[in-house]
Write an enzyme that holds these catalytic residues in place. Structure first.
Site, PDB file in Angstrom:
ATOM      1  N   HIS A  42      -3.402   5.808   3.593  1.00 22.87           N
ATOM      2  CA  HIS A  42      -4.170   4.793   3.060  1.00 22.87           C
ATOM      3  C   HIS A  42      -3.692   3.736   3.655  1.00 22.87           C
ATOM      4  O   HIS A  42      -4.386   2.647   4.102  1.00 22.87           O
ATOM      5  CB  HIS A  42      -4.364   4.907   1.438  1.00 22.87           C
ATOM      6  CG  HIS A  42      -5.116   4.116   0.835  1.00 22.87           C
ATOM      7  ND1 HIS A  42      -4.625   2.772   0.563  1.00 22.87           N
ATOM      8  CD2 HIS A  42      -6.543   4.316   0.479  1.00 22.87           C
ATOM      9  CE1 HIS A  42      -5.791   2.189  -0.151  1.00 22.87           C
ATOM     10  NE2 HIS A  42      -6.685   3.007  -0.169  1.00 22.87           N
ATOM     11  N   SER A 100     -10.866  -0.762  -1.125  1.00 23.46           N
ATOM     12  CA  SER A 100      -9.918  -0.723  -0.391  1.00 23.46           C
ATOM     13  C   SER A 100      -9.909  -0.913   1.307  1.00 23.46           C
ATOM     14  O   SER A 100      -8.977  -1.765   1.816  1.00 23.46           O
ATOM     15  CB  SER A 100      -9.029   0.869  -0.448  1.00 23.46           C
ATOM     16  OG  SER A 100      -8.457   1.020  -1.583  1.00 23.46           O
ATOM     17  N   ASP A 119       0.780  -1.192   0.025  1.00 23.40           N
ATOM     18  CA  ASP A 119      -0.055   0.010   0.157  1.00 23.40           C
ATOM     19  C   ASP A 119       0.814   1.201   0.202  1.00 23.40           C
ATOM     20  O   ASP A 119       2.111   1.313  -0.488  1.00 23.40           O
ATOM     21  CB  ASP A 119      -0.951   0.006   1.171  1.00 23.40           C
ATOM     22  CG  ASP A 119      -2.207   0.702   0.813  1.00 23.40           C
ATOM     23  OD1 ASP A 119      -2.143   1.740   0.684  1.00 23.40           O
ATOM     24  OD2 ASP A 119      -3.355  -0.061   1.027  1.00 23.40           O
TER      25      ASP A 119
END
Length: 765
Positions: A215, A543, A142
């Site tokens: 994220h 996600s 990620d």
């Protein structure tokens, strides 16, 4: 004739030099090169040395030399490099060369959810049986990690497993000492992006494992975050934030950089996956995707195949391109592909009109506890533009200090909120059932969204009142909201373009307004001109669903270390549930009606049931190769994916031993028949007997033979055939791409296990 002075000649030479340099730069590109390592000469001690020797032997008329980026040891046989067109021509003639692919780019696609999933430390189920994921290692591919987050504290955790071979890299604002017994590894991969001209500076990102955007921190803490009390998003969703596998170890592999484009290079993603395999992860989660191509050109598909071979479970997000069909990403059958659903938690404000004449609860995630009491209401009644709060429709003199009531404009949404803000109003009430108002970033002014039915009550009150006023109480978290789960409107739908004969997505997992850890330097929301920073935030997307699934898979891996990736996926699929918390069918948020398996796959994951599925549909590596043969992949394509020099396609077969069934329809024919062949494996310690039952809609006829299967003991197997006949003359298609669907269920005789699989008919593109 033009006269050339020495100065002018020097100037022209400089211009020519710049032009030639620009031309050479345009000629260079980053490539992933696949090699047949069986042809490596004996004089080389390693493949890496062989590749470097090849590169150093290349010549170029412009004097530019190749630049080596990565050597891949697990995900593929080959390397990545920066090459010119001349280099490419030379490389293609060298012994052992297989194929070359230009570097491509991918993009990235929170915690009430453990409770919503039925995880309870004080009751029997996946948490105690899976030992909370103890000592299982999850690799998160990620945007990196914010190591100081409370979610990555290692209190109470034992020593790092001896089998761990990873490392914690130092870099910009990141030190190897940041790792601990929870966060056991952190690495960064950016060579591919840099070759594309991306400059990584601290104003855009960190050239290190540190997460600039948040994220990766969010997905990592969702999968395996340590318990953190009193986590919240500016007063909403208060509680203990905890990952799905809270005792699992985490390793962060940064391959996504947020700069202006929020992208990952294929070469970097492959390098991250390659390193994760080398380091010894047990599972991987990737919340990103690349453009759909054949599998040998897709870096995630290639990397995931190598991981699968080594027993590493790979979970990937399905993508956020819904609600249309055929929008799936990450659809390779050796990947477990996850769609996004809602959970039973919502965020609200109570709105009272006229001092108590009318009280309505609406949705709000406004991040401040502001006083809205006895404030005047404004409604542009009779002026449609003002009723819709369209751009520049509101006059600041009319709305200053007031709450504006608007009807939702289908082309509006955030633009309506901006118009209210521009005009200087105190806040807004919008009548809407649009799914877009699920996102917290819309609530940068005091905003409440009410249903159209309640909106009509508000309008009626305003029109009939001489002095309409309103009180609003924000910061309300609603638990047990219904119906839940729903399929998120943005969640990508099946079938998968590249392999439509495999039903995708596989399952649904929480992916809407998930609370999890965040990078505290990054503001996702604002109030007025003030950007707000937080350690925990609400995010939505597939996600968020992938790390939920990999967390559950970690619990299963801990309880069943001998299970293959296919076995874990099968357990997740055949035990998934199909009813929401109103005991009705799971709803599609976009349409408001019952969703289909092309929206949610086999259903919503059910960790406690998945721990003990009774039977599984297992798949061997050779089965996947036979599947690729069935897709008519060339020997070169299969060699790139499987890294095998020797194989045959004598048993080409598109009918994988998958826990779901899909029949592809031709728009030109009304009748289709297909026979599936499957093998069931018993995973309980005792002998068992199962009986088949089928739920079939009109126009679908299903025959299962044998209808009863017997198992002598653990790991014993039984085969069955299922013939599905579809007659569209008797069945109205559900949509432009789905025909009908039913279910095959194996019921344990005198037992409790129920093994369910969807049967779907879908129109081929």
């Amino acid at each position: 004739m033009e006269c050339f002075t020495p100065f002018r000649l020097l100037y022209l030479l400089l211009v020519l030099s710049i032009a030639m340099s620009a031309s050479m730069a345009e000629d260079l590109g980053t490539y992933i090169i696949h090699m047949d390592k069986s042809t490596m000469p004996m004089t080389f001690s390693s493949h890496h040395d062989w590749y470097l020797s090849m590169l150093s032997s290349m010549s170029s008329s412009d004097g530019v030399h190749p630049t080596h980026l990565y050597t891949y040891n697990h995900v593929l046989d080959g390397f990545s490099a920066v090459l010119s067109r001349e280099h490419l021509d030379q490389l293609e003639k060298m012994p052992g060369f297989l194929a070359i692919h230009a570097d491509t780019f991918g993009r990235f696609h929170t915690t009430r959810s453990p409770t919503f999933l039925g995880l309870d430390k004080n009751a029997a189920g996946s948490w105690p049986e899976g030992k909370f994921g103890e000592d299982v290692i999850i690799g998160i591919i990620d945007t990196g990690i914010w190591p100081e987050s409370e979610s990555f504290k290692d209190k109470g955790m034992g020593p790092v497993p001896d089998r761990w071979r990873g490392a914690c890299e130092s870099g910009v604002e990141f030190n190897s000492s940041y790792c601990n017994r929870k966060l056991i590894g952190a690495r960064s991969f950016s060579k591919g992006l840099k070759q594309q001209g991306l400059i990584i500076s601290t104003s855009d990102d960190y050239d290190s494992p540190r997460d600039f955007f948040g994220h990766g921190t969010h997905t990592a803490s969702t999968a395996a975050g340590s318990p953190v009390r009193d986590a919240n998003y500016f007063g909403y969703a208060k509680g203990t934030a905890i990952g799905i596998a809270p005792k699992a170890r985490l390793a962060a592999y940064k391959v996504l950089f947020t700069n202006d484009s929020d992208i990952s290079a294929a070469s970097d993603t492959l390098a991250g996956m390659d390193q994760a395999i080398a380091d010894g992860v047990d599972l991987m989660s990737l919340s990103l995707g690349f453009e759909e191509t054949t599998f040998e050109q897709n870096p995630i598909a290639v990397g995931a195949f190598a991981a699968m071979e080594k027993g590493i479970f790979v979970s990937c997000s399905a993508g956020n391109s819904g609600p249309e069909g055929y929008t799936m990403l990450n659809g390779a059958p050796w990947i477990t592909t996850i769609g996004a659903g809602t959970i039973d938690r919502d965020y609200a404000a109570d709105v009272t009109f006229g001092g108590g004449i009318l009280t309505i609860r609406g949705r709000s995630v406004y991040p401040e506890n502001v006083l809205v009491s006895n404030v005047s209401l404004y409604f542009g009644h009779g002026n449609r533009s003002k009723e819709l709060c369209e751009d520049f429709a509101l006059d600041p003199k009319d709305v200053a200090g007031k709450i504006v009531f608007c009807y939702f404009n289908q082309s509006g949404g955030v633009s309506q909120v901006r118009e209210v803000d521009r005009a200087g109003a105190k806040g807004a009430i919008i009548s809407s059932d649009s799914e877009f108002f699920n996102f917290p970033s819309f609530f940068f002014i005091p905003l409440v969204v009410v249903t159209p039915k309640d909106g009509d009550l508000v309008k009626d009150y305003i029109i009939k009142s001489e002095n309409p006023v309103v009180d609003v109480k924000f910061l309300i978290t609603v638990l047990g909201s219904k119906p839940a789960p729903q399929v998120a409107f943005f969640s990508s739908r099946g079938p998968n373009n590249r392999a439509p004969m495999i039903l995708k997505p596989d399952v649904l997992a929480p992916g809407v307004n998930i609370l999890a850890a965040w990078a505290p330097k990054v503001a996702l929301t604002r109030v007025g001109d003030n950007r707000l920073l937080t350690d925990y935030t609400l995010l939505s997307g597939t996600s968020m669903s992938s790390p939920h699934a990999v967390g559950v898979a970690a619990l299963l891996k801990s309880a069943h270390p001998d299970w293959s990736s296919a076995a874990i996926r099968s357990a997740l699929m055949t035990t998934a549930y199909l009813l929401d918390n109103t005991i009705g069918s799971i709803i599609d948020m976009d349409t408001g009606v019952a969703a289909t398996p092309l929206d949610f796959g086999a259903g919503h994951i059910n960790p406690n049931m998945a721990m003990d599925p009774g039977l599984i549909y297992d798949i061997e590596v050779q089965d996947y190769i036979n599947f690729l043969c069935g897709l008519n992949y060339t020997s070169k394509q299969i060699k790139i994916i499987s890294r095998r020099s020797k194989f045959t396609c004598d048993q080409a077969n598109l009918d994988l031993n998958y826990p779901s069934f899909i029949v592809l329809l031709n728009n030109n024919t009304n009748t289709t028949s297909y026979t599936f062949k499957r093998v069931l494996t018993n995973v309980v310690d005792s002998p068992s007997v199962y009986r088949a039952s089928v739920k079939q809609p009109s126009g679908m006829k299903v025959n299962v033979q044998p209808s009863m299967v017997f198992f002598a003991g653990k790991y014993s197997k039984a085969e069955f055939n299922m013939t599905v006949e579809i007659n569209l003359g008797y069945a109205r298609p559900q949509s432009e791409y789905i025909g009908n669907f039913g279910y095959l269920t194996w019921w344990e005789v005198n037992g409790t296990h129920v093994v369910k699989s969807p049967i779907v008919s879908a129109f081929a593109l």
